[in-house]
Design an enzyme around this catalytic site. Sequence first.
Site, PDB file in Angstrom:
ATOM      1  N   LYS A  44       4.244   8.863   9.048  1.00 53.25           N
ATOM      2  CA  LYS A  44       3.995   8.387  10.258  1.00 53.25           C
ATOM      3  C   LYS A  44       4.655   8.861  11.455  1.00 53.25           C
ATOM      4  O   LYS A  44       4.754   9.302  11.991  1.00 53.25           O
ATOM      5  CB  LYS A  44       3.677   6.410  10.282  1.00 53.25           C
ATOM      6  CG  LYS A  44       2.784   6.728   9.317  1.00 53.25           C
ATOM      7  CD  LYS A  44       2.518   4.960   9.299  1.00 53.25           C
ATOM      8  CE  LYS A  44       0.812   5.015   8.271  1.00 53.25           C
ATOM      9  NZ  LYS A  44       1.125   3.958   7.290  1.00 53.25           N
TER      10      LYS A  44
ATOM     11  N   ASP B  43       9.104   2.758  -0.350  1.00 50.88           N
ATOM     12  CA  ASP B  43       8.212   3.468   0.441  1.00 50.88           C
ATOM     13  C   ASP B  43       8.471   3.883   2.037  1.00 50.88           C
ATOM     14  O   ASP B  43       8.421   1.891   2.690  1.00 50.88           O
ATOM     15  CB  ASP B  43       6.735   2.585  -0.148  1.00 50.88           C
ATOM     16  CG  ASP B  43       6.042   3.054   1.071  1.00 50.88           C
ATOM     17  OD1 ASP B  43       6.043   4.594   1.636  1.00 50.88           O
ATOM     18  OD2 ASP B  43       4.639   3.450   0.391  1.00 50.88           O
TER      19      ASP B  43
ATOM     20  N   TYR C 283       0.929  -1.030   0.146  1.00 51.57           N
ATOM     21  CA  TYR C 283      -0.484   0.272   0.022  1.00 51.57           C
ATOM     22  C   TYR C 283       0.931   1.194  -0.050  1.00 51.57           C
ATOM     23  O   TYR C 283       1.693   1.669   0.865  1.00 51.57           O
ATOM     24  CB  TYR C 283      -1.200  -0.251   1.300  1.00 51.57           C
ATOM     25  CG  TYR C 283      -1.577   1.311   1.363  1.00 51.57           C
ATOM     26  CD1 TYR C 283      -2.892   1.305   0.801  1.00 51.57           C
ATOM     27  CD2 TYR C 283      -1.429   1.840   2.205  1.00 51.57           C
ATOM     28  CE1 TYR C 283      -3.537   2.710   0.596  1.00 51.57           C
ATOM     29  CE2 TYR C 283      -2.501   3.307   3.018  1.00 51.57           C
ATOM     30  CZ  TYR C 283      -3.248   4.192   1.923  1.00 51.57           C
ATOM     31  OH  TYR C 283      -4.188   3.735   1.763  1.00 51.57           O
TER      32      TYR C 283
HETATM   33  C1  LIG Z   1       0.571   4.584   5.911  1.00 55.23           C
HETATM   34  C2  LIG Z   1       1.116   4.271   5.165  1.00 55.23           C
HETATM   35  C3  LIG Z   1       0.901   5.255   3.868  1.00 55.23           C
HETATM   36  C4  LIG Z   1       0.123   5.860   3.388  1.00 55.23           C
HETATM   37  O1  LIG Z   1       0.267   7.439   4.048  1.00 55.23           O
HETATM   38  P1  LIG Z   1      -1.240   8.255   4.616  1.00 55.23           P
HETATM   39  O2  LIG Z   1      -0.582   9.360   5.464  1.00 55.23           O
HETATM   40  O3  LIG Z   1      -2.208   7.201   5.739  1.00 55.23           O
HETATM   41  O4  LIG Z   1      -1.072   8.813   3.583  1.00 55.23           O
HETATM   42  C5  LIG Z   1       1.664   5.108   2.516  1.00 55.23           C
HETATM   43  N1  LIG Z   1       3.044   4.258   2.074  1.00 55.23           N
HETATM   44  C6  LIG Z   1       2.765   3.382   3.438  1.00 55.23           C
HETATM   45  C7  LIG Z   1       3.541   1.840   3.690  1.00 55.23           C
HETATM   46  C8  LIG Z   1       2.698   3.043   4.398  1.00 55.23           C
HETATM   47  O5  LIG Z   1       2.008   2.222   5.435  1.00 55.23           O
END
Ligand SMILES: *Cc1c(COP(=O)(O)O)cnc(C)c1O
Length: 431
Positions: free
Chosen positions: A269, A241, A147
Amino acid sequence: MSKKEFTRSAAALERAQQVLVGGVNSPVRAFASVGGQPLFIERARGAWITDVDGNDYLDLVLSYGPMILGHGHPAVLQAVEQAVARGFSYGATAEGEIALAEMIVAAFAPIDKVRFVNSGTEAVLSAIRLARAYTGKDKIIKFAGCYHGHMDALLVAAGSGLATLSLPGSRGVPQAAVSNTLVANYNDADSVARLLTQHDDVAAIILEPVAGNMGVVPPTEDFIAALHKLAREHETLIIADEVMTGFRAQFGGAYELVGLQPDIVCLGKVIGGGFPVGAYGARLDIMDLVAPLGPVYQAGTLSGNPVAMAAGLATLSELQRQNPYKKFAERTAALKDTIEQAAGKAGVAVTVNAFGSMISPFFAAEKVVDFATAQTSDRERYATFFWQMIHQGVFLPPSQFEAWFLSTALDDELFAGLQEKTYRAILNLTK
Ligand SMILES: *Cc1c(COP(=O)(O)O)cnc(C)c1O
């Protein structure tokens, strides 16, 4: 085990559903895959989160990752209070942005410069734009089950939220928006090689260096090595990511621990300490393409918000001071042991993946190495387990495909309690 009461929570749900879609602002919070009354929160402190009925839970959701120090850590709280007193938002650069950027640059070898944004989604969409500009190519390879936020182009085979709701992607995403997105299988370099042979215009391969959005799935060494070789041969960038994994498994990125050498890194995060922050960074020849130095436009009214920067800076400083990472890894290893022992005794099929402070027990018989194997998990069993844990006062992610997180607020005694409760809940699964 005393059953929890949810009287006020039920009233809150009723009220919320009138004015918020599904009563929530992010789908997983509706508990669709575990069923039942979703939690409505009154407050959180340390390792604990408390619902509007006054029920306390040990929190292993931790806002889906950011709250690595637990809730309301005194150092972060103080930094935020001081920042708020100096104003909320300036529309001009402040020293907190420089300091947080310096800390990230020092911790990430692939990053020379950083741009702050407001979410992980924004970090990823900006990184993709940058990779396309740098390479002059359009296509992106992503992995099923990873994701990367909810931008149109990456809402394909996108892990937890979608897996949980069994949606094929999302309505409202035009075919044209995903026509440059190619999907490969995690831990399967051949699937990447095939795509690169068929398409000669791939700008970037984007991956979670340790997948966390189909549950925790670490990469194999061979997979990472093969990705490098392929990226080099096809002049394709690698985007790590690290929105979930950044500062979660070590002070820096997971890329280093799995031997990945990314060209662009996305963060979010933990670097916001619970406030809305994302970031992307890379070496100079890539980053200097971004406006105002270069032709890649990307902007944000609240980007680098001083209160959020203060929270991020205090969080990272505290992590650097405490260096909790060895302990995190020992604990997830111990919890994995506990789960496997209980499952063995109960005759329940389970396979546990852990990495640093992240852990996922899959109720599956085979090893989970990619999205397809993650999908073999027994979700109903997870739902039963989830509610056993709620009634014992432990808040786990309300989905088989979300990682559990540890925080530094979980002390030895609380951790021992967590192990006991987990053991008991698994034994109860066969009753
Ligand atoms: C949570 C997450 C996102 C999205 O971040 P948001 O702050 O919710 O937009 C993108 N990539 C990864 C790997 C994530 O865990």
